[in-house]
Design an enzyme around this catalytic site. Structure first.
Site, PDB file in Angstrom:
ATOM      1  N   GLU A 307       0.843  -1.198   0.000  1.00  0.00           N
ATOM      2  CA  GLU A 307       0.000   0.000   0.000  1.00  0.00           C
ATOM      3  C   GLU A 307       0.877   1.246   0.000  1.00  0.00           C
ATOM      4  O   GLU A 307       0.584   2.226   0.686  1.00  0.00           O
ATOM      5  CB  GLU A 307      -0.936   0.023   1.214  1.00  0.00           C
ATOM      6  CG  GLU A 307      -1.861  -1.165   1.287  1.00  0.00           C
ATOM      7  CD  GLU A 307      -2.865  -1.045   2.424  1.00  0.00           C
ATOM      8  OE1 GLU A 307      -3.948  -0.514   2.181  1.00  0.00           O
ATOM      9  OE2 GLU A 307      -2.555  -1.458   3.545  1.00  0.00           O
ATOM     10  N   CYS A 408     -11.075   3.028   6.211  1.00  0.00           N
ATOM     11  CA  CYS A 408     -10.326   4.233   6.588  1.00  0.00           C
ATOM     12  C   CYS A 408     -10.658   5.428   5.701  1.00  0.00           C
ATOM     13  O   CYS A 408     -10.741   6.562   6.171  1.00  0.00           O
ATOM     14  CB  CYS A 408      -8.828   3.963   6.543  1.00  0.00           C
ATOM     15  SG  CYS A 408      -8.271   3.185   5.019  1.00  0.00           S
TER      16      CYS A 408
HETATM   17 ZN   LIG Z   1      -7.792   4.746   3.452  1.00  0.00          ZN
END
Ligand SMILES: [Zn+2]
Length: 644
Positions: A307, A408
């Site tokens: 990520e 998130c």
């Molecule tokens: Zn996020």
């Protein structure tokens, strides 16, 4: 500079009514924030605060659920600051009451480690997000206090911060640990600024300084758990930026959101402690990120593997991860660098991310979200990620989703949009500063008095900006106006008189004079359609151009271009026209031009043949990237093939 040159105007002193952002903020307030509350409830996050979970029961509270709730409270609180709303206020109060009951007698507060893994608190800082969740709770508490004046959540946060301060540090008996997912550093600095408790700032500095020290804390805690530290899931501590101390770092590595939160917190610590070593590291990291590792959209972190970051110039388009939260993190960091030095290089990046890689993260109706923000979508890479567990695939899909298991991004974009007023202006004793051209008003503290600014513009659709200056009494100070890096030509008038050969310094023009109420400044940024190319080392972009107008990056979308997008060629000398279409995509400037498309009509069964010029004319239509995928699924492309 080690101290901040300017400070942001407080959120409550800024209003936004310019057409572009007022519309986005209204949708955020009326659709996104209520929708997200509903999803927090529906997915069990709200009920998890009742601590009723028992083994075997579904859903199992997750280690980061607390942070989703906190980010929502933060977003809702910012919204209350600018738009009082008793219903929203009572929803927040309900959550605060539940959170208060989660707090343990010693101040500790985490639902997961209270019900799912009791007895294991603080045993796995590397992976378990405890300090991360604490950070988001602190940010929520500060926002809630500033919005409402209520200390309910702030007192809870301070008790928890006291507990963390008693647990971590260099003193004997304390743990010398730090978070695997950074965030608490910047949150502790916020808590310090609102309470004046210096120990919170000291603790933030401890977390920054301790990171990456040897013997490595994450190794030591793994051994204490009876595990092999080599089994760390990411295999390298670059993943969470603990491979070296922060002051030794000069290249962005690892998980992009973690990196942005760390550097944002580090910037706050640097300003508080006037730390030269940290400031130098931030400069190196900033240069590396923005000159070698950032997409044209302000998206960052090209790969889903970590990520995050890979190597310089590795900016693949179709597989770009470019998490919405990472672009938001870049805005947070850029905004902090901008307060150190009022230099347009920071505001330009902040604006680039905001209008492109951040705004793409939420649909125009405010109720669907992107987690990843690719720059090309040929709609065929679905199913290419069979290695990814099914529950995690939603985030990789090339069309907006209602929610994510790891949620998130949705509350993160809600809190950024709700707090947009924070990013528009700065102030100092001598200067009133405009960073972003967003219509509305601000009350700034300059030259010992309140100076009101009124800004009118249709930016980003149009480059005309009118600023009315209203000091309480006539006063001498500087009005600093950003000249965006994308702008090659501009003009400026004060009370109708042209400013002759205005000097742009560090990306701003400064007008020094005695200002009196009603003084009027008129800026005109010329906003032609531009073609942009990438550094030749960016392999994916060779032979391609992107369309930019003002701060907006454009893309081709299948809905407007009936062809395989990768076969479309946009000549470099194409005449491109921009016009506003009020009924398209909530009102956007669309760009048209003549190009070509490969003619594949007579290929029959051939796969290869000798070169010939077989292409036909094609009318190209481009829309702002942020607005793609609001008309169903289909191809999208930013970097368009060109002819030479
Ligand atoms: Zn996020």
């Amino acid at each position: 500079m080690l101290k901040k040159e300017v400070t942001p105007a407080p959120l409550g002193n800024v209003t936004i009514d310019g057409p572009f952002w007022a519309q986005r903020m209204k949708i955020n307030r009326e659709r996104t924030i209520p929708y997200e509350y509903k999803m927090l409830k529906k997915t069990g996050r709200v009920d998890s605060l009742k601590l009723g979970w028992k083994p075997g029961k579904e859903p199992v509270p997750h280690i980061f659920w607390d942070s989703d709730i906190a980010k929502w409270i933060e977003a809702a609180s910012y919204s209350l600051t600018t738009h009082p709303d008793s219903k929203l206020d009572s929803l927040i109060n309900g959550l605060v009451r539940l959170i208060t009951k989660v707090q343990q007698p010693d101040g500790y507060l985490n639902t997961y480690f209270t019900v799912v893994e009791p007895g294991k608190r603080w045993t796995n800082l590397c992976d378990q997000h405890e300090l991360y969740c604490a950070g988001h709770l602190f940010e929520a508490a500060v926002a809630h206090f500033q919005a409402t004046g209520k200390r309910t959540l702030l007192d809870v946060a301070c008790r928890y911060a006291g507990h963390i301060d008693a647990t971590f540090g260099r003193e004997p008996g304390k743990k010398r640990g730090y978070p695997g997912h950074e965030e608490i550093e910047l949150a502790l600095m916020k808590l310090y600024h609102v309470t004046g408790e210096k120990r919170y700032a000291n603790l933030a500095k401890f977390f920054v300084d301790e990171r990456g020290q040897q013997a490595h804390y994450f190794d030591r805690e793994a051994i204490e758990r009876g595990e092999d530290a080599a089994n760390f899931r990411a295999r390298t501590y670059e993943y969470n930026q603990s491979h070296k101390t922060v002051r030794e770092q000069d290249k962005v590595v690892g998980h992009a959101v973690r990196a942005m939160y760390l550097f944002s917190g580090t910037a706050d610590v640097t300003a508080e402690f006037s730390d030269e070593g940290l400031r130098a590291a931030l400069d190196h990291l900033w240069n590396n990120l923005t000159s070698k590792c950032m997409y044209i959209t302000g998206g960052i972190g090209p790969t889903r593997q970590n990520e995050g970051f890979t190597k310089d110039y590795d900016l693949s388009n179709e597989t770009a991860y470019a998490e919405t939260c990472a672009a938001i993190g870049l805005v947070l960091w850029a905004h902090r660098m901008l307060q150190f030095e009022c230099d347009g290089c920071y505001a330009d990046i902040m604006e680039r991310a905001l209008y492109n890689g951040v705004l793409s993260g939420v649909s125009l109706d405010g109720e669907k979200f992107f987690y990843v923000n690719p720059l090309t979508s040929l709609d065929s890479h679905q199913g290419d990620y069979k290695d990814v567990p099914e529950r995690m695939r939603a985030r990789l899909e090339p069309y907006r989703q209602e929610w994510f298991e790891c949620a998130c991004c949705p509350p993160n974009i809600a809190r950024l949009i709700a707090s947009l007023g924070n990013y528009v202006y700065s102030q100092s004793e001598t200067d009133a500063v405009v960073h972003l051209y967003i219509g509305g008003t601000a009350s700034l503290r300059v030259a010992g008095q309140t100076v009101r600014l009124r800004l009118d513009t249709r930016y980003p659709w149009d480059g005309k900006v009118v600023i009315t200056v209203e000091p309480e009494t006539p006063a001498s100070f500087g009005l600093k106006l950003r000249i965006p890096a994308w702008c090659r030509e501009f003009s400026i008038k004060v009370n109708g008189a042209a400013v002759k050969s205005p000097q742009v310094k560090r990306g701003y023009i400064q007008i020094e004079r005695e200002w009196k109420a009603g003084d009027r400044v008129e800026l005109r940024f010329s906003m032609p359609v531009e073609l942009v190319k990438a550094h030749p080392k960016v392999r994916d972009d060779i032979g391609r151009v992107a369309i930019q107008r003002g701060p907006l990056i454009y893309c081709l979308e299948q809905a407007d271009n009936n062809a395989s997008l990768n076969q479309i060629v946009l000549p470099r000398d194409a005449k491109l026209e921009a016009h506003f279409e009020p009924d398209l995509l909530s009102g956007v400037v669309v760009i048209h031009g003549d190009g070509f498309v490969a003619d594949d009509s007579d290929w029959d069964n051939q796969l290869y043949r000798f070169v010939s010029d077989q292409q036909k004319c094609f009318r190209i239509s481009a829309i702002p990237y942020y607005a793609w995928n609001n008309r169903g699924r289909g191809e999208m492309e930013i970097w368009i093939r060109t002819d030479t």
